[in-house]
Write an enzyme that holds these catalytic residues in place. Structure first.
Site, short mmCIF file in Angstrom:
data_model
loop_
_atom_site.label_atom_id
_atom_site.label_comp_id
_atom_site.label_asym_id
_atom_site.label_seq_id
_atom_site.Cartn_x
_atom_site.Cartn_y
_atom_site.Cartn_z
N ASP A 181 47.29 30.39 35.15
CA ASP A 181 47.52 29.67 36.41
C ASP A 181 48.58 30.36 37.27
O ASP A 181 49.51 30.98 36.75
CB ASP A 181 47.96 28.23 36.09
CG ASP A 181 47.94 27.34 37.33
OD1 ASP A 181 47.09 27.57 38.21
OD2 ASP A 181 48.77 26.42 37.42
N HIS B 171 44.00 36.26 43.13
CA HIS B 171 42.90 36.26 42.15
C HIS B 171 42.54 37.69 41.76
O HIS B 171 42.24 37.96 40.61
CB HIS B 171 41.68 35.53 42.72
CG HIS B 171 41.90 34.06 42.91
ND1 HIS B 171 42.48 33.28 41.93
CD2 HIS B 171 41.65 33.23 43.96
CE1 HIS B 171 42.55 32.03 42.37
NE2 HIS B 171 42.07 31.97 43.59
N LEU C 181 38.48 42.22 18.21
CA LEU C 181 39.07 41.05 18.88
C LEU C 181 37.93 40.17 19.38
O LEU C 181 36.96 40.67 19.94
CB LEU C 181 39.93 41.52 20.07
CG LEU C 181 40.39 40.44 21.06
CD1 LEU C 181 41.42 39.51 20.43
CD2 LEU C 181 40.99 41.07 22.32
#
Ligand code: IPE
Ligand code: IPE
Ligand code: MG
Length: 225
Positions: free
Chosen positions: A12, A29, A123
């Site tokens: 965020d 963004h 991962l």
């Protein structure tokens, strides 16, 4: 010392990061998406098995169309540009969320990404896209009802999108706010939660490293003493 297998992050603060620089929110963004790669690399280096990133919430459709359009352009662009590199790094990618509601091109790309990376095992990168924890739980109930199964805690867990994934040990929210915003509500029952003031595009290896060090020394009780 606690062992660590799963880190989940609510990324965020992109919009505020841009606004502080007198730039449009989309600028945040763009740099927020760029930051993902750095954190993924760090998790690889630290041999963390699972990294879940909250990329877009079902509730984020309340934003202006120009912003959601740009976000989905970025997601698609990110996958297209980075898929080969992620595969080379032996990363398995899984998407969770209300994926069937996304546009056809993105659904195709998601399926392709999951298929091509299915045998990778360094991962596990889990991307929460069009995700709503409440919908995920509701969906799990509905699956059980459809299968005429007895509703139990185990069965409910097993029918979440995260069924094969251990619960997060660490849940981080960047951007200074202390709320979960409909993210992994069921799975985070015993997660260690860290609210970090830094805005997502500024969050770096050092911040994650500090959180991991703090986590290692926390006494986790799970209800015991
Ligand atoms: C999080 O950053 C990114 C997404 C929701 C996709 P925000 O866009 O919420 O940034 P702030 O919180 O408004 O600064
Ligand atoms: C949570 O951030 C969603 C993502 C990071 C993808 P929001 O910025 O949407 O959360 P609220 O609306 O402030 O609670
Ligand atoms: Mg926000």
């Amino acid at each position: 010392m606690n062992s660590l297998s799963h880190v989940a992050i609510i990324m965020d603060g992109n919009g505020r990061w841009a606004q502080k620089k007198n730039k449009p929110r989309r600028h945040g963004h763009y740099y927020g998406t760029k930051n993902i790669y750095k954190i993924v690399n760090f998790c690889l280096k630290k041999k963390i098995s699972y990294l879940t990133l909250f990329a877009f919430g079902l509730d984020n459709w309340k934003r202006p169309k120009s912003e959601t359009d740009y976000l989905f352009f970025l997601f698609q662009d990110f996958i297209e540009k980075n898929l080969n590199l992620l595969l080379k790094k032996d990363i398995k990618i899984k998407f969770i969320g209300e994926l069937s509601l996304l546009n056809e091109t993105l659904i195709y790309l998601i399926k392709k990404t999951e298929k091509l990376s299915s045998s990778k095992n360094k991962l596990n990168l889990i991307v929460a896209l069009n995700y709503s924890s409440k919908h995920e739980i509701l969906n799990s109930f509905n699956q059980l009802i459809k299968q005429k199964k007895k509703i139990s805690l185990d069965e409910l867990s097993n029918n979440l999108y995260t069924s094969m994934i251990p619960d997060p040990d660490i849940l981080i929210r960047t951007g200074g706010l202390s709320r979960l915003s409909n993210f992994l509500l069921w799975q985070s029952s015993y997660s260690e939660i860290f609210f970090c003031k830094k805005l997502w595009p500024d969050f770096n290896d050092k911040d994650l490293s500090k959180i991991i060090s703090r986590f290692k020394n926390i006494k986790r009780n799970f209800g015991s003493i």
